[in-house]
Design a protein around this motif. Structure first.
Motif, PDB file in Angstrom:
ATOM      1  N   LEU A   1      80.253  39.141  42.623  1.00 49.78           N
ATOM      2  CA  LEU A   1      79.286  38.080  42.439  1.00 49.78           C
ATOM      3  C   LEU A   1      79.266  37.445  43.653  1.00 49.78           C
ATOM      4  N   GLU A   2      79.681  37.752  44.638  1.00 52.03           N
ATOM      5  CA  GLU A   2      79.840  36.874  45.890  1.00 52.03           C
ATOM      6  C   GLU A   2      79.942  37.633  47.383  1.00 52.03           C
ATOM      7  N   TRP A   3      79.175  37.480  48.202  1.00 53.17           N
ATOM      8  CA  TRP A   3      79.308  37.877  49.724  1.00 53.17           C
ATOM      9  C   TRP A   3      80.223  37.076  50.327  1.00 53.17           C
ATOM     10  N   GLY A   4      81.132  37.581  51.345  1.00 47.81           N
ATOM     11  CA  GLY A   4      82.222  36.887  51.931  1.00 47.81           C
ATOM     12  C   GLY A   4      82.140  36.778  53.519  1.00 47.81           C
TER      13      GLY A   4
ATOM     14  N   GLU B   1      87.186  17.567  57.076  1.00 47.49           N
ATOM     15  CA  GLU B   1      86.895  18.836  57.425  1.00 47.49           C
ATOM     16  C   GLU B   1      86.701  19.685  56.370  1.00 47.49           C
ATOM     17  N   ALA B   2      85.755  20.813  56.735  1.00 49.53           N
ATOM     18  CA  ALA B   2      85.202  21.555  55.727  1.00 49.53           C
ATOM     19  C   ALA B   2      85.168  22.981  55.925  1.00 49.53           C
ATOM     20  N   TYR B   3      85.374  23.992  55.153  1.00 51.23           N
ATOM     21  CA  TYR B   3      85.308  25.440  55.286  1.00 51.23           C
ATOM     22  C   TYR B   3      84.472  25.919  54.321  1.00 51.23           C
ATOM     23  N   THR B   4      83.521  26.816  54.965  1.00 53.99           N
ATOM     24  CA  THR B   4      82.504  27.445  54.033  1.00 53.99           C
ATOM     25  C   THR B   4      83.162  28.494  53.091  1.00 53.99           C
ATOM     26  N   GLY B   5      82.629  28.941  52.124  1.00 51.37           N
ATOM     27  CA  GLY B   5      82.960  30.039  50.953  1.00 51.37           C
ATOM     28  C   GLY B   5      82.123  31.141  50.989  1.00 51.37           C
ATOM     29  N   GLY B   6      81.858  31.808  49.964  1.00 52.82           N
ATOM     30  CA  GLY B   6      81.100  32.829  49.956  1.00 52.82           C
ATOM     31  C   GLY B   6      79.633  32.502  49.373  1.00 52.82           C
ATOM     32  N   LEU B   7      78.788  33.310  49.659  1.00 48.60           N
ATOM     33  CA  LEU B   7      77.366  33.430  49.212  1.00 48.60           C
ATOM     34  C   LEU B   7      77.056  34.272  47.961  1.00 48.60           C
TER      35      LEU B   7
ATOM     36  N   GLY C   1      69.173  29.451  35.239  1.00 44.28           N
ATOM     37  CA  GLY C   1      70.034  28.339  35.129  1.00 44.28           C
ATOM     38  C   GLY C   1      71.494  28.287  35.715  1.00 44.28           C
ATOM     39  N   GLY C   2      71.855  29.094  36.496  1.00 43.07           N
ATOM     40  CA  GLY C   2      73.148  29.296  37.040  1.00 43.07           C
ATOM     41  C   GLY C   2      73.834  30.596  36.861  1.00 43.07           C
ATOM     42  N   ARG C   3      73.591  31.538  36.049  1.00 41.16           N
ATOM     43  CA  ARG C   3      74.334  32.675  35.845  1.00 41.16           C
ATOM     44  C   ARG C   3      74.564  33.427  37.299  1.00 41.16           C
ATOM     45  N   ARG C   4      75.635  33.789  37.648  1.00 39.47           N
ATOM     46  CA  ARG C   4      75.731  34.348  38.979  1.00 39.47           C
ATOM     47  C   ARG C   4      75.222  35.771  38.849  1.00 39.47           C
ATOM     48  N   LEU C   5      74.446  36.439  39.831  1.00 42.61           N
ATOM     49  CA  LEU C   5      73.920  37.624  39.755  1.00 42.61           C
ATOM     50  C   LEU C   5      74.788  38.486  40.629  1.00 42.61           C
ATOM     51  N   PRO C   6      75.084  39.858  39.977  1.00 39.37           N
ATOM     52  CA  PRO C   6      75.933  40.638  40.504  1.00 39.37           C
ATOM     53  C   PRO C   6      75.098  41.018  41.884  1.00 39.37           C
ATOM     54  N   ILE C   7      75.817  41.194  42.957  1.00 39.30           N
ATOM     55  CA  ILE C   7      75.303  41.791  44.210  1.00 39.30           C
ATOM     56  C   ILE C   7      74.503  43.017  44.143  1.00 39.30           C
TER      57      ILE C   7
ATOM     58  N   ALA D   1      72.904  31.569  55.147  1.00 41.72           N
ATOM     59  CA  ALA D   1      74.364  31.453  55.573  1.00 41.72           C
ATOM     60  C   ALA D   1      74.365  31.590  56.860  1.00 41.72           C
ATOM     61  N   ALA D   2      73.755  32.479  57.536  1.00 41.27           N
ATOM     62  CA  ALA D   2      73.845  32.755  58.872  1.00 41.27           C
ATOM     63  C   ALA D   2      73.458  31.684  59.962  1.00 41.27           C
ATOM     64  N   SER D   3      72.544  30.878  59.102  1.00 44.76           N
ATOM     65  CA  SER D   3      72.077  29.547  60.060  1.00 44.76           C
ATOM     66  C   SER D   3      73.166  28.734  60.103  1.00 44.76           C
ATOM     67  N   VAL D   4      73.642  28.488  59.183  1.00 46.05           N
ATOM     68  CA  VAL D   4      74.726  27.229  58.997  1.00 46.05           C
ATOM     69  C   VAL D   4      75.910  27.875  59.504  1.00 46.05           C
ATOM     70  N   TYR D   5      76.412  29.061  59.288  1.00 49.72           N
ATOM     71  CA  TYR D   5      77.568  29.518  59.909  1.00 49.72           C
ATOM     72  C   TYR D   5      77.639  29.510  61.707  1.00 49.72           C
ATOM     73  N   ALA D   6      76.573  29.501  62.029  1.00 48.91           N
ATOM     74  CA  ALA D   6      76.522  29.713  63.580  1.00 48.91           C
ATOM     75  C   ALA D   6      76.798  28.224  63.970  1.00 48.91           C
TER      76      ALA D   6
END
Length: 293
Positions: free
Chosen positions: A185-188, A242-248, A254-260, A275-280
């Protein structure tokens, strides 16, 4: 536009979105004199410049939405907005493909948009380098991840001297790896990025045009007619924490997580682009690298 006479023999004009001034002798000045900053004509031109900047941003945002969301665009609409320089700057030289009766884009008739006329339709330079007219009611502005032979198209665009006002051909794309599928359900790949303060990550997401909601950077999307969103965790603590990112992840209904494995190519590419733009902007751990990107 022409010069507008104002007090003291000065004249002002609008050059793009910048107010320029000349003195009574006709000599152009590097900047508007301080004594004219509250002059009625100068204020009017500055307000017009601000409106033009907002209008240009709105045009680009709308065209970007057509591209990202794979929405068919009526040819009549393009013809109506084409005389507007802001619209034309966003649309000119984008690759467009006519939409057939079955609702699918006809990629073999695609080309670079050069003109839009209410009577004659769209003028394009096709992929053979010929100037032709499209006889169709709608076109698609394809996301680059959907374009076959993208590298060849980029090379051809360079040969033609194409300069797109909106990123299409040279937009960064991410293809989903064969190993990314199934029921996960997420890409890490962009998780665990450190930011000294949460507000740094939030500001970076907003600066790229993404929404921030409930601790996530959000990218609204549409693929195959279905509305969905990519969501990248950046934290929900107080702004100076301080903050750490999580998964994408990707969400529908309405909010149901889609399988990758069910995420389409455009949604995948745009989610990773966000995600790459923020992660950079993370704090870099390796001391041999710069302290922060």
């Amino acid at each position: 536009m022409g010069w507008v006479e104002t007090t003291g023999g000065y004249a002002v004009t609008l050059d793009g979105t910048r107010v320029r001034c000349r003195n009574a002798a006709g000599r152009a000045l590097k900047q508007v004199p301080a004594k004219l900053r509250d002059d009625a004509e100068v204020v009017r031109l500055r307000q017009l410049a601000e409106w033009l900047e907002r209008h240009e941003h709105e045009c680009r945002s709308q065209v970007d939405a057509w591209l990202v969301r794979s929405l068919p665009v009526p040819v009549g609409l393009l013809a109506r907005v084409w005389p507007d320089e802001a619209w034309q700057g966003a649309l000119r030289d984008l690759v467009v493909a006519p939409v057939g009766a079955d609702g699918r884009a006809e990629a073999d008739r695609a080309g670079f948009l050069r003109d839009a006329d209410p009577e004659r339709g769209l003028g394009i330079v096709d992929l053979d380098g010929d100037s032709v007219r499209l006889d169709c009611e709608q076109v698609l502005i394809p996301h680059p991840v959907l374009l076959e032979d993208l590298d060849d198209l980029r090379e051809f665009a360079t040969e033609l001297g194409v300069e797109q006002g909106l990123e299409q051909l040279f937009r960064e794309v991410w293809q989903r790896p064969e190993t990314a599928g199934g029921t996960a359900l997420e890409w890490g790949a962009y998780a665990d990025a450190k930011f000294e303060e949460l507000r740094h990550a939030t500001a970076r997401a907003v600066s790229y045009g993404y929404r921030v909601r409930g601790g996530y950077a959000i990218c609204p999307l549409t693929e195959d007619g279905r509305a969905l969103e990519a969501a990248y965790w950046i934290g929900d603590d107080y702004p100076e924490a301080e903050a750490y990112t999580g998964g994408l992840e990707w969400r529908v209904d309405g909010g149901r997580r889609l399988p990758i494995g069910e995420v389409g190519p455009v949604a995948w590419s745009e989610g990773l682009r966000m995600a790459a733009s923020v992660y950079a902007g993370r704090v870099v751990k390796n001391e041999d690298e710069e302290g922060e990107l």
